[in-house]
Design a protein around this motif. Structure first.
Motif, PDB file in Angstrom:
ATOM      1  N   CYS A  60       1.777   2.133 -11.262  1.00  0.00           N
ATOM      2  CA  CYS A  60       2.961   2.987 -11.407  1.00  0.00           C
ATOM      3  C   CYS A  60       3.806   2.968 -10.139  1.00  0.00           C
ATOM      4  N   MET A  61       3.175   2.871  -8.987  1.00  0.00           N
ATOM      5  CA  MET A  61       3.914   2.750  -7.724  1.00  0.00           C
ATOM      6  C   MET A  61       4.714   1.448  -7.701  1.00  0.00           C
ATOM      7  N   ILE A  62       4.116   0.374  -8.192  1.00  0.00           N
ATOM      8  CA  ILE A  62       4.801  -0.919  -8.248  1.00  0.00           C
ATOM      9  C   ILE A  62       6.015  -0.819  -9.167  1.00  0.00           C
ATOM     10  N   VAL A  63       5.848  -0.127 -10.294  1.00  0.00           N
ATOM     11  CA  VAL A  63       6.966   0.076 -11.225  1.00  0.00           C
ATOM     12  C   VAL A  63       8.098   0.824 -10.522  1.00  0.00           C
ATOM     13  N   LYS A  64       7.747   1.920  -9.835  1.00  0.00           N
ATOM     14  CA  LYS A  64       8.763   2.706  -9.146  1.00  0.00           C
ATOM     15  C   LYS A  64       9.442   1.908  -8.027  1.00  0.00           C
ATOM     16  N   LYS A  65       8.689   1.020  -7.433  1.00  0.00           N
ATOM     17  CA  LYS A  65       9.242   0.193  -6.350  1.00  0.00           C
ATOM     18  C   LYS A  65      10.255  -0.806  -6.908  1.00  0.00           C
ATOM     19  N   GLY A  66      10.046  -1.240  -8.147  1.00  0.00           N
ATOM     20  CA  GLY A  66      11.006  -2.146  -8.780  1.00  0.00           C
ATOM     21  C   GLY A  66      10.410  -3.380  -9.408  1.00  0.00           C
ATOM     22  N   ALA A  67       9.321  -3.907  -8.804  1.00  0.00           N
ATOM     23  CA  ALA A  67       8.648  -5.105  -9.335  1.00  0.00           C
ATOM     24  C   ALA A  67       9.633  -6.197  -9.733  1.00  0.00           C
ATOM     25  N   TYR A  68      10.548  -6.536  -8.825  1.00  0.00           N
ATOM     26  CA  TYR A  68      11.557  -7.547  -9.131  1.00  0.00           C
ATOM     27  C   TYR A  68      10.896  -8.850  -9.586  1.00  0.00           C
ATOM     28  N   ASP A  69      11.546  -9.495 -10.502  1.00  0.00           N
ATOM     29  CA  ASP A  69      11.020 -10.765 -11.018  1.00  0.00           C
ATOM     30  C   ASP A  69      10.970 -11.800  -9.896  1.00  0.00           C
ATOM     31  N   PHE A  70       9.837 -12.474  -9.761  1.00  0.00           N
ATOM     32  CA  PHE A  70       9.654 -13.434  -8.680  1.00  0.00           C
ATOM     33  C   PHE A  70      10.693 -14.549  -8.713  1.00  0.00           C
ATOM     34  N   ILE A  71      11.099 -14.956  -9.900  1.00  0.00           N
ATOM     35  CA  ILE A  71      12.001 -16.098 -10.032  1.00  0.00           C
ATOM     36  C   ILE A  71      13.469 -15.693 -10.039  1.00  0.00           C
ATOM     37  N   GLY A  89      14.670 -12.643  -9.274  1.00  0.00           N
ATOM     38  CA  GLY A  89      14.997 -11.668  -8.244  1.00  0.00           C
ATOM     39  C   GLY A  89      15.608 -10.404  -8.795  1.00  0.00           C
ATOM     40  N   GLN A  90      15.548 -10.226 -10.110  1.00  0.00           N
ATOM     41  CA  GLN A  90      16.144  -9.060 -10.760  1.00  0.00           C
ATOM     42  C   GLN A  90      15.061  -8.088 -11.228  1.00  0.00           C
ATOM     43  N   GLU A  91      15.440  -6.812 -11.350  1.00  0.00           N
ATOM     44  CA  GLU A  91      14.503  -5.822 -11.865  1.00  0.00           C
ATOM     45  C   GLU A  91      14.238  -6.121 -13.339  1.00  0.00           C
ATOM     46  N   PRO A  92      12.985  -6.187 -13.739  1.00  0.00           N
ATOM     47  CA  PRO A  92      12.660  -6.536 -15.125  1.00  0.00           C
ATOM     48  C   PRO A  92      12.861  -5.360 -16.078  1.00  0.00           C
ATOM     49  N   LYS A  93      12.872  -5.676 -17.353  1.00  0.00           N
ATOM     50  CA  LYS A  93      12.873  -4.630 -18.363  1.00  0.00           C
ATOM     51  C   LYS A  93      11.420  -4.219 -18.566  1.00  0.00           C
ATOM     52  N   PHE A  94      11.134  -2.968 -18.241  1.00  0.00           N
ATOM     53  CA  PHE A  94       9.748  -2.513 -18.308  1.00  0.00           C
ATOM     54  C   PHE A  94       9.380  -2.143 -19.742  1.00  0.00           C
ATOM     55  N   GLU A  95       9.251  -3.168 -20.566  1.00  0.00           N
ATOM     56  CA  GLU A  95       8.841  -2.994 -21.948  1.00  0.00           C
ATOM     57  C   GLU A  95       7.457  -3.608 -22.123  1.00  0.00           C
ATOM     58  N   LEU A 128       2.679  -6.534 -11.529  1.00  0.00           N
ATOM     59  CA  LEU A 128       3.341  -6.679 -12.822  1.00  0.00           C
ATOM     60  C   LEU A 128       4.406  -7.760 -12.729  1.00  0.00           C
ATOM     61  N   ILE A 129       4.368  -8.708 -13.669  1.00  0.00           N
ATOM     62  CA  ILE A 129       5.416  -9.722 -13.731  1.00  0.00           C
ATOM     63  C   ILE A 129       5.840  -9.908 -15.187  1.00  0.00           C
ATOM     64  N   THR A 130       6.995 -10.499 -15.376  1.00  0.00           N
ATOM     65  CA  THR A 130       7.491 -10.693 -16.737  1.00  0.00           C
ATOM     66  C   THR A 130       6.661 -11.758 -17.450  1.00  0.00           C
ATOM     67  N   LYS A 131       6.637 -11.653 -18.742  1.00  0.00           N
ATOM     68  CA  LYS A 131       5.885 -12.613 -19.547  1.00  0.00           C
ATOM     69  C   LYS A 131       6.412 -14.026 -19.337  1.00  0.00           C
ATOM     70  N   LYS A 132       7.733 -14.147 -19.214  1.00  0.00           N
ATOM     71  CA  LYS A 132       8.359 -15.460 -19.022  1.00  0.00           C
ATOM     72  C   LYS A 132       7.928 -16.078 -17.697  1.00  0.00           C
ATOM     73  N   THR A 133       7.947 -15.280 -16.637  1.00  0.00           N
ATOM     74  CA  THR A 133       7.550 -15.784 -15.323  1.00  0.00           C
ATOM     75  C   THR A 133       6.057 -16.104 -15.279  1.00  0.00           C
ATOM     76  N   ASN A 134       5.282 -15.323 -15.992  1.00  0.00           N
ATOM     77  CA  ASN A 134       3.838 -15.569 -16.027  1.00  0.00           C
ATOM     78  C   ASN A 134       3.520 -16.906 -16.683  1.00  0.00           C
ATOM     79  N   LEU A 135       4.314 -17.296 -17.652  1.00  0.00           N
ATOM     80  CA  LEU A 135       4.119 -18.594 -18.298  1.00  0.00           C
ATOM     81  C   LEU A 135       4.412 -19.733 -17.322  1.00  0.00           C
ATOM     82  N   ILE A 136       5.391 -19.509 -16.455  1.00  0.00           N
ATOM     83  CA  ILE A 136       5.733 -20.522 -15.450  1.00  0.00           C
ATOM     84  C   ILE A 136       4.683 -20.545 -14.344  1.00  0.00           C
ATOM     85  N   LYS A 137       4.272 -19.368 -13.926  1.00  0.00           N
ATOM     86  CA  LYS A 137       3.268 -19.253 -12.873  1.00  0.00           C
ATOM     87  C   LYS A 137       1.928 -19.808 -13.339  1.00  0.00           C
TER      88      LYS A 137
END
Length: 265
Positions: free
Chosen positions: A145-156, A158-164, A189-198
């Motif tokens: 939850c702290m990571i969520v509040k911090k923003g967890a910007y997408d690694f690729i 650099g934007q804040e993800p949609k927390f769905e 936490l990372i986006t599903k799309k980025t996780n597929l690349i990672k």
């Protein structure tokens, strides 16, 4: 429910209390899920640290609302209680007596800042167990939850993800299969799309690609949104999980100190 209703001589009194209870739960839900002034619980079922905290939190929020005491000072007291209870694992036994004690002591604390509840006084950040590796653990969920509040910007991007729930994933920073580490210090936490690349890339490969993609300033900003200290990138590029986890633990501990700080006016 029928027995409860029969206790009311006037049905209107039951309806009044029912509406108050519903309003309290709405206030609680909004506080929990708010990413700015709330607690960053983007999925109650999956990431609520303690379900047993919902009722006392709802009751306390309703009290502040009804008494017009919902000011910055009292919200600071409430936030302090919430975060310290999580990282102190106060509700591990989910006892009703704990809920009642916290509720009654906080009502007094709201009126008198010198009457600090024992649950707040007894908190020691250095006692936090950072080795937790279960998604169901309160400390694990609290840090997520702290990571969520911090923003967890997408690694690729650099934007804040949609927390769905279907678009965000709890991922190992150092692949579990290779590094055998499943604890919270190796998760974010990372986006599903980025996780597929990672995929299962080791950090020295994945984060090297990121250094080519982003400027140093931008990459540092992105990593900080995942509760990575400034020197974490050095350890990521060396696949040094031991020093990475040590550095990240220190950083997270300082962030916990900040959100559990009791700011009284």
């Amino acid at each position: 429910l029928k027995k409860l209703i029969k206790k009311y001589k006037d049905p209107k009194d039951f309806v009044l209390d029912w509406n108050r209870a519903c309003n309290a739960l709405v206030l609680c839900y909004n506080k929990l899920t708010n990413l700015n002034t709330g607690y960053g619980v983007i999925d109650i079922d999956k990431w609520m640290p303690y379900y047993s905290m919902i009722i006392p939190l709802a009751a306390l929020l309703q009290h502040l609302h009804e008494t017009n005491a919902d000011n910055q000072t009292n919200f600071s007291k409430l936030d302090c209680w919430y975060w310290r209870s999580i990282f102190n694992e106060r509700y591990e036994q989910s006892s009703n007596s704990v809920s009642y004690q916290d509720y009654t002591e906080l009502l007094v604390f709201f009126k008198d800042k010198t009457q600090v509840p024992k649950s707040i006084k007894n908190f020691k950040p250095t006692d936090i167990d950072f080795t937790v590796d279960s998604q169901g653990a309160a400390i694990y969920r609290g840090i997520i939850c702290m990571i969520v509040k911090k923003g967890a910007y997408d690694f690729i991007t650099g934007q804040e993800p949609k927390f769905e729930p279907d678009k965000i994933q709890d991922d190992h920073i150092f692949p579990k299969k290779t590094f055998k580490e499943n604890g919270i210090l190796n998760r974010t936490l990372i986006t599903k799309k980025t996780n597929l690349i990672k995929a299962k890339k080791i950090p020295s490969k994945f984060f090297k690609d990121l250094t080519d993609l982003h400027s140093k300033i931008t990459l540092d900003q992105i990593l900080e949104k995942h509760l990575f200290s400034a020197d974490c990138i050095e350890y990521l590029l060396k696949d040094d999980i031991v020093n990475f986890m040590k550095s990240r633990e220190k950083f997270i501990l300082e962030e916990i100190r900040k959100i559990t700080d009791l700011k009284l006016q």
